[in-house]
Design a protein around this motif. Structure first.
Motif, PDB file in Angstrom:
ATOM      1  N   UNK A  10       0.847  -1.186   0.000  1.00 35.42           N
ATOM      2  CA  UNK A  10       0.000   0.000   0.000  1.00 35.42           C
ATOM      3  C   UNK A  10       0.883   1.236   0.000  1.00 35.42           C
ATOM      4  N   UNK A  11       0.567   2.177  -0.882  1.00 29.94           N
ATOM      5  CA  UNK A  11       1.369   3.372  -1.085  1.00 29.94           C
ATOM      6  C   UNK A  11       0.638   4.583  -0.516  1.00 29.94           C
ATOM      7  N   UNK A  12       0.734   4.757   0.784  1.00 26.65           N
ATOM      8  CA  UNK A  12       0.108   5.905   1.437  1.00 26.65           C
ATOM      9  C   UNK A  12       0.970   7.132   1.177  1.00 26.65           C
ATOM     10  N   UNK A  13       0.324   8.288   1.018  1.00 25.11           N
ATOM     11  CA  UNK A  13       1.056   9.516   0.724  1.00 25.11           C
ATOM     12  C   UNK A  13       0.941  10.456   1.916  1.00 25.11           C
ATOM     13  N   UNK A  14       2.081  10.867   2.420  1.00 22.87           N
ATOM     14  CA  UNK A  14       2.144  11.797   3.548  1.00 22.87           C
ATOM     15  C   UNK A  14       2.485  13.180   3.018  1.00 22.87           C
ATOM     16  N   UNK A  15       1.679  14.172   3.408  1.00 19.86           N
ATOM     17  CA  UNK A  15       2.001  15.567   3.111  1.00 19.86           C
ATOM     18  C   UNK A  15       2.313  16.251   4.437  1.00 19.86           C
ATOM     19  N   UNK A  16       2.481  17.561   4.400  1.00 18.83           N
ATOM     20  CA  UNK A  16       2.787  18.289   5.628  1.00 18.83           C
ATOM     21  C   UNK A  16       1.691  18.114   6.680  1.00 18.83           C
ATOM     22  N   UNK A  17       0.439  18.011   6.241  1.00 21.48           N
ATOM     23  CA  UNK A  17      -0.672  17.977   7.186  1.00 21.48           C
ATOM     24  C   UNK A  17      -1.557  16.748   7.076  1.00 21.48           C
ATOM     25  N   UNK A  18      -1.398  15.975   6.036  1.00 22.72           N
ATOM     26  CA  UNK A  18      -2.347  14.892   5.772  1.00 22.72           C
ATOM     27  C   UNK A  18      -1.655  13.566   5.496  1.00 22.72           C
ATOM     28  N   UNK A  19      -2.427  12.497   5.668  1.00 20.70           N
ATOM     29  CA  UNK A  19      -2.033  11.165   5.213  1.00 20.70           C
ATOM     30  C   UNK A  19      -3.174  10.655   4.353  1.00 20.70           C
ATOM     31  N   UNK A  20      -2.869  10.407   3.089  1.00 16.74           N
ATOM     32  CA  UNK A  20      -3.872   9.856   2.182  1.00 16.74           C
ATOM     33  C   UNK A  20      -3.564   8.376   2.036  1.00 16.74           C
ATOM     34  N   UNK A  21      -4.503   7.552   2.471  1.00 23.77           N
ATOM     35  CA  UNK A  21      -4.300   6.105   2.482  1.00 23.77           C
ATOM     36  C   UNK A  21      -4.646   5.480   1.133  1.00 23.77           C
ATOM     37  N   UNK A  22      -3.852   4.527   0.769  1.00 20.48           N
ATOM     38  CA  UNK A  22      -4.076   3.698  -0.408  1.00 20.48           C
ATOM     39  C   UNK A  22      -4.819   2.464   0.092  1.00 20.48           C
ATOM     40  N   UNK A  53      -1.583  18.918  -1.018  1.00 19.90           N
ATOM     41  CA  UNK A  53      -0.645  20.040  -0.946  1.00 19.90           C
ATOM     42  C   UNK A  53       0.703  19.556  -0.425  1.00 19.90           C
ATOM     43  N   UNK A  54       1.725  19.764  -1.214  1.00 18.25           N
ATOM     44  CA  UNK A  54       3.102  19.475  -0.838  1.00 18.25           C
ATOM     45  C   UNK A  54       3.308  18.047  -0.335  1.00 18.25           C
ATOM     46  N   UNK A  55       3.074  17.056  -1.193  1.00 18.23           N
ATOM     47  CA  UNK A  55       3.357  15.673  -0.778  1.00 18.23           C
ATOM     48  C   UNK A  55       4.824  15.517  -0.440  1.00 18.23           C
ATOM     49  N   UNK A  56       5.125  14.814   0.626  1.00 20.96           N
ATOM     50  CA  UNK A  56       6.501  14.676   1.075  1.00 20.96           C
ATOM     51  C   UNK A  56       7.063  13.279   0.883  1.00 20.96           C
ATOM     52  N   UNK A  57       6.213  12.259   1.095  1.00 23.22           N
ATOM     53  CA  UNK A  57       6.755  10.902   1.021  1.00 23.22           C
ATOM     54  C   UNK A  57       5.663   9.866   0.853  1.00 23.22           C
ATOM     55  N   UNK A  58       6.078   8.723   0.279  1.00 21.84           N
ATOM     56  CA  UNK A  58       5.245   7.533   0.297  1.00 21.84           C
ATOM     57  C   UNK A  58       5.593   6.768   1.561  1.00 21.84           C
ATOM     58  N   UNK A  59       4.587   6.277   2.244  1.00 22.21           N
ATOM     59  CA  UNK A  59       4.785   5.356   3.356  1.00 22.21           C
ATOM     60  C   UNK A  59       4.231   4.024   2.891  1.00 22.21           C
ATOM     61  N   UNK A  60       5.114   3.120   2.532  1.00 26.91           N
ATOM     62  CA  UNK A  60       4.716   1.831   1.973  1.00 26.91           C
ATOM     63  C   UNK A  60       4.481   0.865   3.122  1.00 26.91           C
ATOM     64  N   UNK A  61       3.297   0.257   3.123  1.00 29.85           N
ATOM     65  CA  UNK A  61       2.969  -0.720   4.159  1.00 29.85           C
ATOM     66  C   UNK A  61       2.656  -2.064   3.513  1.00 29.85           C
ATOM     67  N   UNK A  62       2.834  -3.119   4.297  1.00 26.65           N
ATOM     68  CA  UNK A  62       2.526  -4.474   3.850  1.00 26.65           C
ATOM     69  C   UNK A  62       1.057  -4.782   4.138  1.00 26.65           C
ATOM     70  N   UNK A  63       0.625  -5.959   3.729  1.00 26.83           N
ATOM     71  CA  UNK A  63      -0.766  -6.371   3.941  1.00 26.83           C
ATOM     72  C   UNK A  63      -1.171  -6.350   5.407  1.00 26.83           C
ATOM     73  N   UNK A  64      -0.229  -6.625   6.286  1.00 24.54           N
ATOM     74  CA  UNK A  64      -0.548  -6.652   7.715  1.00 24.54           C
ATOM     75  C   UNK A  64      -0.416  -5.277   8.378  1.00 24.54           C
TER      76      UNK A  64
END
Length: 75
Positions: A10-22, A53-64
């Motif tokens: 899962x490729x979640x996107x972290x910005x300065x203020x938000x986390x958008x979950x995949x 706004x201003x995406x900073x990083x992908x937070x890659x998580x596994x199925x678990x």
């Protein structure tokens, strides 16, 4: 490097203020492939393209739900 192999990542996107979950993720052979996919995806994200706004990083998580990698987004 993680030893996580073949599974859904899962490729979640972290910005300065938000986390958008995949919520759908992608089935990939290993974490190295997931990191490569995040690097390519990061090149396609623009801070002015849409609601993120201003995406900073992908937070890659596994199925678990385990965090397996953090990939900076460069633009």
């Amino acid at each position: 490097m993680s030893t996580t192999r073949c599974g859904r990542f899962f490729f979640n996107i972290r910005s300065e203020q938000d986390l958008i979950r995949d919520y759908s993720g992608s089935v990939l052979p290993d974490i190295e492939t997931a990191i490569s996919a995040a690097l390519v995806g990061g090149l396609q994200i623009r801070p002015d393209a849409g609601c993120l706004r201003h995406p900073q990083q992908f937070e890659i998580t596994s199925e678990d739900g385990k965090l397996v990698a953090i990939v900076p987004i460069d633009y």
